[in-house]
Structures are given as C-alpha cells and as structure tokens.
Design a protein around this motif. Structure first.
Motif, PDB file in Angstrom:
ATOM      1  N   CYS A 137      68.059  -5.218  61.714  1.00 20.38           N
ATOM      2  CA  CYS A 137      67.033  -5.592  60.745  1.00 20.38           C
ATOM      3  C   CYS A 137      67.191  -4.650  59.560  1.00 20.38           C
ATOM      4  O   CYS A 137      67.410  -3.444  59.742  1.00 20.38           O
ATOM      5  CB  CYS A 137      65.641  -5.448  61.374  1.00 20.38           C
ATOM      6  N   LYS A 184      65.862  -2.440  56.582  1.00 26.99           N
ATOM      7  CA  LYS A 184      64.699  -1.799  55.967  1.00 26.99           C
ATOM      8  C   LYS A 184      65.040  -1.584  54.497  1.00 26.99           C
ATOM      9  O   LYS A 184      65.999  -0.874  54.179  1.00 26.99           O
ATOM     10  CB  LYS A 184      64.429  -0.463  56.659  1.00 26.99           C
ATOM     11  N   VAL A 209      67.048   0.954  48.147  1.00 29.79           N
ATOM     12  CA  VAL A 209      67.728   1.736  49.178  1.00 29.79           C
ATOM     13  C   VAL A 209      67.534   1.026  50.511  1.00 29.79           C
ATOM     14  O   VAL A 209      66.479   0.432  50.758  1.00 29.79           O
ATOM     15  CB  VAL A 209      67.148   3.165  49.300  1.00 29.79           C
ATOM     16  N   GLN A 210      68.532   1.134  51.359  1.00 31.37           N
ATOM     17  CA  GLN A 210      68.509   0.416  52.622  1.00 31.37           C
ATOM     18  C   GLN A 210      68.755   1.358  53.789  1.00 31.37           C
ATOM     19  O   GLN A 210      69.563   2.271  53.700  1.00 31.37           O
ATOM     20  CB  GLN A 210      69.604  -0.650  52.586  1.00 31.37           C
ATOM     21  N   CYS A 211      68.062   1.118  54.888  1.00 34.21           N
ATOM     22  CA  CYS A 211      68.355   1.796  56.157  1.00 34.21           C
ATOM     23  C   CYS A 211      68.523   0.714  57.215  1.00 34.21           C
ATOM     24  O   CYS A 211      67.769  -0.251  57.236  1.00 34.21           O
ATOM     25  CB  CYS A 211      67.203   2.736  56.531  1.00 34.21           C
ATOM     26  N   LEU A 212      69.539   0.856  58.066  1.00 37.85           N
ATOM     27  CA  LEU A 212      69.750  -0.150  59.108  1.00 37.85           C
ATOM     28  C   LEU A 212      68.940   0.190  60.351  1.00 37.85           C
ATOM     29  O   LEU A 212      68.992   1.316  60.846  1.00 37.85           O
ATOM     30  CB  LEU A 212      71.229  -0.217  59.507  1.00 37.85           C
ATOM     31  N   LYS A 213      68.225  -0.793  60.837  1.00 32.77           N
ATOM     32  CA  LYS A 213      67.603  -0.690  62.158  1.00 32.77           C
ATOM     33  C   LYS A 213      68.495  -1.424  63.142  1.00 32.77           C
ATOM     34  O   LYS A 213      68.720  -2.631  62.996  1.00 32.77           O
ATOM     35  CB  LYS A 213      66.206  -1.325  62.116  1.00 32.77           C
ATOM     36  N   SER A 235      74.656   7.798  53.615  1.00 35.79           N
ATOM     37  CA  SER A 235      74.506   8.875  54.594  1.00 35.79           C
ATOM     38  C   SER A 235      75.838   9.171  55.269  1.00 35.79           C
ATOM     39  O   SER A 235      76.712   8.306  55.384  1.00 35.79           O
ATOM     40  CB  SER A 235      73.455   8.491  55.633  1.00 35.79           C
ATOM     41  N   LEU A 278      65.991   2.838  63.794  1.00 34.60           N
ATOM     42  CA  LEU A 278      66.280   3.378  62.455  1.00 34.60           C
ATOM     43  C   LEU A 278      66.915   4.771  62.509  1.00 34.60           C
ATOM     44  O   LEU A 278      67.452   5.249  61.513  1.00 34.60           O
ATOM     45  CB  LEU A 278      64.991   3.442  61.631  1.00 34.60           C
ATOM     46  N   TYR A 279      66.849   5.427  63.707  1.00 36.69           N
ATOM     47  CA  TYR A 279      67.345   6.796  63.821  1.00 36.69           C
ATOM     48  C   TYR A 279      68.857   6.880  63.952  1.00 36.69           C
ATOM     49  O   TYR A 279      69.406   7.968  64.073  1.00 36.69           O
ATOM     50  CB  TYR A 279      66.649   7.507  64.990  1.00 36.69           C
ATOM     51  N   ALA A 280      69.549   5.719  63.924  1.00 35.92           N
ATOM     52  CA  ALA A 280      71.003   5.773  63.849  1.00 35.92           C
ATOM     53  C   ALA A 280      71.430   6.416  62.523  1.00 35.92           C
ATOM     54  O   ALA A 280      72.571   6.844  62.375  1.00 35.92           O
ATOM     55  CB  ALA A 280      71.597   4.376  63.990  1.00 35.92           C
ATOM     56  N   GLY A 281      70.509   6.489  61.575  1.00 34.77           N
ATOM     57  CA  GLY A 281      70.758   7.253  60.348  1.00 34.77           C
ATOM     58  C   GLY A 281      71.775   6.616  59.415  1.00 34.77           C
ATOM     59  O   GLY A 281      72.520   7.320  58.735  1.00 34.77           O
ATOM     60  N   ILE A 282      71.810   5.282  59.353  1.00 36.90           N
ATOM     61  CA  ILE A 282      72.779   4.596  58.489  1.00 36.90           C
ATOM     62  C   ILE A 282      72.055   4.105  57.236  1.00 36.90           C
ATOM     63  O   ILE A 282      71.354   3.091  57.265  1.00 36.90           O
ATOM     64  CB  ILE A 282      73.451   3.424  59.231  1.00 36.90           C
ATOM     65  N   GLU A 283      72.193   4.832  56.145  1.00 35.48           N
ATOM     66  CA  GLU A 283      71.497   4.499  54.899  1.00 35.48           C
ATOM     67  C   GLU A 283      72.491   4.335  53.758  1.00 35.48           C
ATOM     68  O   GLU A 283      73.471   5.085  53.656  1.00 35.48           O
ATOM     69  CB  GLU A 283      70.490   5.595  54.543  1.00 35.48           C
ATOM     70  N   HIS A 284      72.225   3.352  52.896  1.00 32.99           N
ATOM     71  CA  HIS A 284      73.054   3.093  51.730  1.00 32.99           C
ATOM     72  C   HIS A 284      72.165   2.757  50.544  1.00 32.99           C
ATOM     73  O   HIS A 284      71.210   2.005  50.687  1.00 32.99           O
ATOM     74  CB  HIS A 284      73.963   1.871  51.952  1.00 32.99           C
ATOM     75  N   GLN A 285      72.520   3.285  49.390  1.00 36.69           N
ATOM     76  CA  GLN A 285      71.938   2.803  48.139  1.00 36.69           C
ATOM     77  C   GLN A 285      73.075   2.189  47.338  1.00 36.69           C
ATOM     78  O   GLN A 285      74.103   2.824  47.123  1.00 36.69           O
ATOM     79  CB  GLN A 285      71.279   3.947  47.357  1.00 36.69           C
ATOM     80  N   VAL A 341      75.533   8.304  47.453  1.00 28.48           N
ATOM     81  CA  VAL A 341      74.209   7.799  47.832  1.00 28.48           C
ATOM     82  C   VAL A 341      74.320   6.977  49.119  1.00 28.48           C
ATOM     83  O   VAL A 341      73.755   5.901  49.242  1.00 28.48           O
ATOM     84  CB  VAL A 341      73.562   6.977  46.692  1.00 28.48           C
ATOM     85  N   ARG A 379      76.606   2.993  66.705  1.00 25.39           N
ATOM     86  CA  ARG A 379      75.156   3.245  66.588  1.00 25.39           C
ATOM     87  C   ARG A 379      74.888   4.538  65.815  1.00 25.39           C
ATOM     88  O   ARG A 379      73.985   5.303  66.150  1.00 25.39           O
ATOM     89  CB  ARG A 379      74.494   3.312  67.969  1.00 25.39           C
ATOM     90  N   ILE A 386      63.637  -0.324  50.798  1.00 22.99           N
ATOM     91  CA  ILE A 386      62.611   0.370  50.026  1.00 22.99           C
ATOM     92  C   ILE A 386      63.077   0.353  48.575  1.00 22.99           C
ATOM     93  O   ILE A 386      64.192   0.793  48.279  1.00 22.99           O
ATOM     94  CB  ILE A 386      62.430   1.828  50.507  1.00 22.99           C
TER      95      ILE A 386
END
Ligand SMILES: NC(=O)c1ccc[n+]([C@@H]2O[C@H](COP(=O)([O-])OP(=O)(O)OC[C@H]3O[C@@H](n4cnc5c(N)ncnc54)[C@H](OP(=O)(O)O)[C@@H]3O)[C@@H](O)[C@H]2O)c1
Ligand SMILES: NC(=O)c1ccc[n+]([C@@H]2O[C@H](COP(=O)([O-])OP(=O)(O)OC[C@H]3O[C@@H](n4cnc5c(N)ncnc54)[C@H](OP(=O)(O)O)[C@@H]3O)[C@@H](O)[C@H]2O)c1
Lengths: 481, 481
Positions: free
Chosen positions: A141, A143, B139-143, A476, B126-133, A474, A411, A145
């Motif tokens: 899913c 997320k 900004v996006q975080c993968l769940k 992670s 969400l704690y897999a910590g995969i974020e991209h802008q 930008v 993961r 922002i």
C-alpha cells in the motif's frame, strides 16, 4: 444581520428529530440562517442512486458552501458508496476537526480535565487507497504525504487554535522511523509554528504521544496529525472523554465545510422523541463560528452547558446520582432554549469573542523550484529462488548509463552484498541500481536496464526512480548490516 | 535437570545492578542456566564499533539462541546504530511480545483489572523503511505486508495464548480502508484462528479497537497487530497499566529470542543500589517459560507478586499509602528470594503448568501457486501542469499490447475521466493503462508504453504492474466519482 445560506440534510433514523431540535435551538439562539434542504441517505440510495445523494444536492452545497448534516443509514448489502467518503473526496474536505471534551461529573469519565481538539488530515497518507499485489507473498500500500496537503492541515490547526483561543498546538508523527514522509510533516509543522509565536508548539513521536494522550489527555490542547494516526487517536480521545454520544465534528475544505455528530442514525431509537441532539448541536455550534456568527455560537453553547449541569438529561446520559430530570429530544431542546443567556457555574463557560473576523488562510506558501536529477532506480523483482547471492551475481552484469547494482534488499533489509543468513526472504526483491557517486542517468538508461534485465529472464514488477534534489539524495538507504 | 545455555549482557547505567539482582533471584528460584556473558553498549560503541556489539558476541547468540539483555546507553551524536534495530534485523526477531498488567492497588492505575499481552509484528509494514521522493511535492513510503510474515506473527500469538493459558486472541487491522494489505492480515488471522478452536478470537477495526483498549482494556487478553499499530498501542497499553517501569518484553525470532525490560539505562540512578529490577526480572521470567523452565518461572513470578503486595517497594513505586518498606535493588532481590515458594493473596497468582512441552510452531503453511498475469501498469508522472483533462487527452494516444489509458488519479482520487473541479491536484499523477477486459500484456508492452510516453516528453518517476491472480485483479480501483 444578513442571513447566511446553509444546506441542511435531515438524514435517517433519529436524524430528523435531532436536526429539528438543533435548528429550533439555533433559531432561538439568534443564529441568522437561510436554510436550503437536500435529500440524502437511505431513500436516495434505495431509489437507485449508489452515492446516496442526488446530483442537484451538489449544486446546493457548491452554492452555500456550508453543510449541516444529520446521520444517515447506509443500506445493507454491496454497491452503496459511503456518502462521507464521497463528500470528502468530491469537495476536498482536507481537515477533520473533532473536539473531545469531558463534562465531569455530569458525564462519567476517567479524565475529568480533558479538553482536546484533534485536527486530522483527511485526504492523503495510506488512505489514498493505492494498493498492489505483484508477488504471491507480498502486498503493498502506498503512503503518500504531500507538502501542500501537509501545509494546509497544519495551517488549519494553527488558525483554529488562534480563532478558538487555544494555547498550544501539538504535532504527532513517527519521523524517527519514516524520516521522509513523517519527516516532511514534522518539518512543515516547525516552519508553520514559527509564524504563530503567540501559540506554544511541540512535537511527540506518535507512540509515546498516544500513550500520554490515553493516560493524561489534560496536558494536550490542539493536536494535529496525519490521516492514519488521526483516525485511530480521535476515536481514542472521544471515547476516553466519555462523550462519544456528545461529540460533534467538522470536515473542512478550502471552499466547502460539513458539520455533523460523530454518532450514527441509531435506527432503533428513531421516532420516539428519545435521542440526544447534543452531538449535532455541538457540530452546528462549530458551524456558527465557522460562518462568523460567534455571538449566537457562544449563547447556544453556554445554554447547552448549563442544561447539562442542571441535570436535564436524555436517557443515554441519565444517571440518578447527577441527573435531575429525564427528558426527550424536544424537551431537551426546550430546556436549552429556556437557558439562552445563562452560563454554566461548574463547567467552564465558552467564549468565542476572540474568534471574530478570523480568516482561516491555509494557502500553502509557494516553494522555490528544486533541481531534480534522476541518479538511479530501484527495480523490484518477483523471484522465487531465495538465494540473494545468486541473484546478486546475476544482476551485477547489468549496467546502463552510470548505473550498476549497488544492493538488494528483501522487505527493506539488505541481503546483498554481505547479508545475514538469518534474514527471512520473501519472493519480493528490491534491486538498487546507481553509481557510487550518484551520477545522473536518463530515463532512456532506466529503460535500457529494464530491457536487459527482462531479456535475462527476470520478472520486473515495479520501479522507483532514485532522485537527488539540489544534489541531495531523497531516497532512503537500505537497512541492516 | 540440564542447564540451558543463555547469553547475558549486563549493559550500562543501572544495567549491571538490575542484572545481578535478576540473576540472583533466578538462581535462588531454581533456574538451571549456563551463562555466557557478552559485552554490548556504550563501551563497545566508544571503542569504535558503530553497532555497539562485538563480532564474537554474535557467535554466542547464535550458539545459545537465548539472550537476556540489560538496558544500554547509546552514546550521543551521530554514527551509532541502534543495537535493538540491528539485533532485530540480523536475528530476524519477528515478534515483539509485551505483557501489560496492572498491579492495583500496589501500583496506581485507572485500569485495575487490566491484563493484556500485545503481540506486535516486528519486521515489515511501513517499518521496512523504503521511502522515495520523486516530485517536489509528494513523498512516498511503502507499506509491505507479506503472507509468511503475517502468518508467523499470528501463529505466534495463538501459540503464546495456548502456552500461557490465555483465553482470547484479538486482531486489530484497518481492512475497511486497506482492503489488500490489512485485508491479508485479517484473512490470515481468520485462517489461523480456525486451527485453535479452544481459543476465542475476534477482530476489531484498529480505530475503534484502540478506543476500547484505552477505555476498557480489561476486555482484551492477547492482541496481535501489524508493526505500526503495535508500536503505538503497546506504548498506550504499558502506560495505562501504570507499570512502564515494571514491564518486560520479548523479541522472538525463529532461531533466537531476546528478553529485556522496556525501560532504559537510567544513568542518573546508576551505581546507587536504587533501581527497580522488576522489568528485567519479568523479562527473564518470559525467558524461563520460553526455554521450558516453567516451574522456576512460576516460583519466581509468584514470589515477586507476593513481594509487591507485601509493600516491599523500590523508590520508584514507593507510596506511603500502600508500601511498608522502601528498599534498594539488592534488598528487593533478597525480599523476593525470601518469598520463593509463596503466592500472592490479593494479586492473582500465575501458573505456567499448562505451558509444559509446548512447541511454538509458527512455520507458514505452503501455499498452492497461483497463476499470475500482468494485465496493465500504473505509470506515475512528475508533471506540474494541474489540468487533468489536458493530461488525459495527451496520454490517450499512447497504447501498447492490450493497454490504453483507463484513468488518472491524484493522491488516489480519480481526476480523469470525469473528475471534479474541487479536487486538489499535486505534481504527482498516477496514470493507469490496461484493457477494459483485463487482457494480459507482456513486460515488453510495458516497456514500449514507457518508451512512447517518455518520447512524448513526459517524466516517468515510477511504475507499478497491475496483475491478476488466478484471473482476479489484485490491485485497487481509483476512488471517487
Ligand atoms: N455520519 C453518519 O451518517 C453515520 C455515522 C456512523 C454510523 N452511521 C450509520 O448509522 C446506522 C446505525 O449505526 P450504529 O447503530 O452502529 O451506530 P449509531 O447510530 O451511532 O448508534 C448506536 C447506539 O448508540 C446510541 N446513540 C447514538 N446516537 C445517539 C443519540 N443521539 N442519542 C442517544 N443515543 C444514541 C444508541 O444506543 P442505545 O440504542 O443503546 O441507546 C444507538 O443504538 C448505520 O446505518 C450506520 O451506517 C452513520
Ligand atoms: N532497551 C534499551 O537498552 C533502552 C531502552 C530505552 C532507552 N535506552 C537508553 O537508556 C538511556 C537513558 O534513557 P532515558 O533516561 O530516556 O530512559 P530510562 O533509562 O528508561 O530512564 C528514565 C527514568 O525512568 C526511571 N527509571 C527507568 N528505569 C528504572 C528502574 N529500573 N528503576 C527505577 N527507575 C527507573 C528513572 O526515573 P527517575 O530518575 O525520575 O527516578 C529514570 O531516570 C539512553 O541512553 C537511552 O538510549 C535503552
């Protein structure tokens, strides 16, 4: 005083009774309203309109821009869309505002000093509803922002605090883990807070903040949160205040706003002059302040508080130890009307004097454009062999532009190079291609890479570009090792 | 009885004192432990090891597979990795287990009947910590929720409930909104629950469940949750039980397990024989049951409860109205040892008799392979013109395989075709390409589509394949309209 046009829907179940009581009180209290009535809910759904609201009703809402809505009944069975979701999306209602107040000792609660307003972002976060399954084992899913979405809700919280004479705005986020998404929310909070020096501001990590809210809610005032945390914690706050049946809420858009009770249509109590109109009445008081009719709002709110502390109670909050009279919906409204002009003695009276002529300006500040470079790509594979080293060896030979394989995660945990034997691997692999020095690549390079990986027999399921903004990455890093 | 090898770390601050007290009590209580000691924490960090744990320590952990850990101090300043995160990732500690128990009237709480165990998934979400802008605004975080990860945590919760004589397992999720990710969690819960007919099971939507937990925690027993909800609500539960300083927790992996107190190293109380060893002691009792030393666990736990109700209290919980004697760490340990064999009279005694010979089998069931077809692709664009109709017109001409443009959304809300003027648009657009009939496309088709869109001057920032599993679409529809 000129009358303000508003749109009213009487709804289903107890809706018509509590709406009538509410409107009677507002009118006696001096509210100047020009009411247009629309039809929503069960009857409309069952007439074959799957949204529960007729097309001409939207015209009224777009014209008056103020919607006082009684609860409706959504018919059982599939195919009916939630009217609240539709209204929120169509009208862009970005802010959900829910005051959670204890009325001890007149309504029983473990937190008698509680008086918290939850301001919840209402449009984005995980609730954008973008979900994909691309491997047998893993579902995703998104997320999301956004900066403007965040800025609007945070500005709204500060404008609200100023208008309603609140002292402090608190932000909850999880930016120690979600450094970019929740990090943006926290950063914008700090920026906007600086524009309101007269208001105290603070930030809590949501887990510790939630614990504090559940244990000692009286230390909070206004709390602003992203959608998901706000969804969970506004229910917590309303419940522990003891007043779920007494709570009103506002859904605010840049053009239109909607006001309601937080409870439903309670069909088994309908038509018996039993229902408590207080939730809708409190919603309508928020509406009066919203449209600038502060004096009427204050008069009605204080008369309602006085009624509560005089022990004039509907069945749902009747308690022989504090109540003096059990009344019906109509009699309760009459009791409030009889107290117009009075103030509570024990409960704290409200004052909306400060809220005069406040314009809620939530327009995001224009941002200077940043220089965006694409410096790599995360290519996600569906791959059922569980050996990360074999995968790493095979992908190492694929290069395009400046990019080559820099890591593989499963993961989120780095499994190549130098993974740990204990890491549990699913069939969902993220393979990162970039240069050590973050040299730019073109989208043609990214296409060439996808082409060569596909030709080698791997199954690509998704991609995520890696960017730098003004030279700063930008995206992670991988976790572990 | 043979001794069980365990690895012990004395940690920093109050760590050495509470560990000594704990080990003294365990030994007097009859625990059969063969202790290997490792060095972790401040000293190791400051010696230049950024993980705070020496390589040879891992060998001990991999050998004994049981880790009793005192709190450590993470030095201030950047560059030091959280030892807890490292341990969790490296050893695959998928379950975080935290009992939250009220000890009223001996420890003050608003919820005297509370006795809840939170079982939190510890690796994904969400704690897999995969974020991209990839755009300036969004900004996006993968769940990520995986089936095997979900199955492991849910099986663990039921195995735990059975072993510890619990009656009910509750699941919290938000599957009315996140139908696929949280939907998977709920579905696996229902499947696994059916294998434990002797245990009651129930599911709550997390917002209403959280409200209930905060208000009347006594109605819950074991609650299992995805990572984020568990993070927030385990802090809420520990706090409202009144016993943050008395709580222990377990981090369970398929091979290795770690047991600790939930508090930190409290440096200002170090070396003064003041600290309360109860949190670590309760962690160590969970360890004893985990390694099958149930009798010792029960003897020690009941002696500790008796000490508490006899009013023998360390400074942190001393309260003249219920305490009889203020003691130091060592004296508290002696008081517990003196009560070995006794049971509490007012507090409920524990029994671990049922937990004998329970093997915690959490192995996911093999799944029959599904037939996966790629039937389209969501192509995400960075695009600063805000007119969805112009974008729709331009993209309509791009086709490949069976795919053509079917809709455009912005933050999940459909803006083409037939969008609403009020929908607020960011610079982040999701453009869905597929056929009406969900005809399969190849990845070559998806590449051709990306090529043609890129050549037309659009900036692709990410892609998500659309799949069917055994003919059923496994991607969400657009919202609104
Ligand atoms: N915004 C909305 O329009 C909205 C929101 C939520 C639910 N709903 C809809 O409402 C319908 C009924 O839902 P529900 O029964 O789950 O929840 P509900 O309508 O909130 O009512 C549940 C119970 O709460 C009590 N209650 C609620 N409002 C009350 C009031 N004003 N005065 C006195 N008691 C009140 C009643 O309890 P007792 O009967 O025990 O006295 C009632 O039976 C459903 O069709 C649901 O979809 C609509
Ligand atoms: N698992 C871990 O290893 C872990 C977990 C959390 C924090 N930490 C680390 O611990 C260090 C200190 O963190 P912190 O001060 O924020 O939190 P803390 O160590 O939990 O201590 C905060 C306060 O809680 C009270 N307290 C905690 N444990 C106690 C005990 N066993 N007996 C009596 N009182 C106790 C003390 O209060 P009074 O002084 O008011 O009496 C103490 O000052 C930091 O370096 C942090 O990174 C480690």
């Amino acid at each position: 005083m000129e009358k303000t046009p508003i749109t009213v829907a009487y709804g289903d179940g107890i809706g018509p009774e509590i709406m009538q009581a509410t409107l009677d009180i507002l009118q006696a209290g001096g509210a100047q309203l020009d009411i247009e009535t629309i039809e929503i809910g069960e009857k409309v759904y069952l007439s074959g309109n799957s949204a529960g609201i007729a097309p001409e009703a939207w015209e009224s809402l777009r014209r008056t821009k103020v919607f006082l809505k009684a609860p409706i009944t959504t018919p059982q069975g599939g195919g009916f869309k939630s009217l609240n979701v539709t209204t929120r999306k169509v009208l862009g209602l970005f802010a959900n505002v829910r005051p959670c107040v204890a009325y001890s000792p007149f309504v029983s609660t473990k937190h008698p000093a509680m008086d918290v307003v939850i301001v919840r972002e209402n449009e984005e976060d995980l609730y954008a509803g973008i979900e994909h399954q691309q491997t047998q084992e893993v579902v995703q899913c998104l997320k999301l922002i956004s900066r403007p979405g965040t800025e609007k809700i945070i500005r709204y919280a500060f404008e609200y605090a100023r208008a309603y004479g609140r002292k402090k705005v608190t932000c909850f986020s999880k930016d120690n883990i979600m450094k970019q998404t929740d990090g943006l929310f926290h950063k914008v909070f700090d920026e906007v807070a600086a524009e309101y020096p007269e208001l105290e501001n603070e930030h809590w990590i949501v887990d510790i903040g939630a614990a504090k809210l559940a244990d000692t809610p009286e230390v909070f005032d206004v709390i602003v949160m992203p959608n998901l945390y706000g969804d969970i914690l506004s229910d917590v706050a309303a419940q522990i205040a003891g007043s779920v049946g007494l709570a009103g809420s506002a859904n605010i858009g840049q053009e239109v706003a909607m006001f309601e009770a937080i409870h439903g249509s309670a069909p088994r109590r309908a038509g018996q002059n039993l229902a408590n109109p207080s939730g809708l009445l409190l919603g309508s008081i928020m509406m009066l302040v919203h449209i600038g009719q502060n004096e009427a709002a204050e008069r009605v709110h204080n008369a309602w508080l006085k009624t509560l502390e005089d022990g004039i109670h509907t069945y749902d909050i009747f308690d022989a130890s504090v109540s003096t009279e059990k009344v019906g919906t109509r009699e309760f409204a009459q009791a409030v009307i009889a107290r117009l002009g009075q103030k509570p003695q024990q409960l704290t009276p409200v004052s909306y004097a400060q809220a005069k002529n406040v314009s809620f300006n939530v327009t995001p500040k224009p941002q200077a454009p940043v220089a965006i470079e694409t410096v790599g790509v995360d290519i996600f594979l569906r791959h059922t062999d569980r050996d990360p080293n074999k995968l790493g060896q095979a992908l190492k030979t694929h290069k395009a532009g400046a990019m080559s394989l820099s890591m593989i995660t499963n993961r989120g945990v780095k499994v190549w190079p130098d993974g740990f034997a204990e890491t549990f691997c699913t069939d969902h692999w993220r393979c990162r291609f970039k240069s050590e020095a973050l040299d730019p690549s073109s989208y043609q390079d990214i296409l060439a890479l996808q082409q060569s990986i596909t030709e080698a027999g791997f199954e690509i399921i998704k991609t995520e570009n890696l960017c730098t903004f003004d030279g700063q990455p930008v995206f992670s890093a991988g976790q572990g090792a």
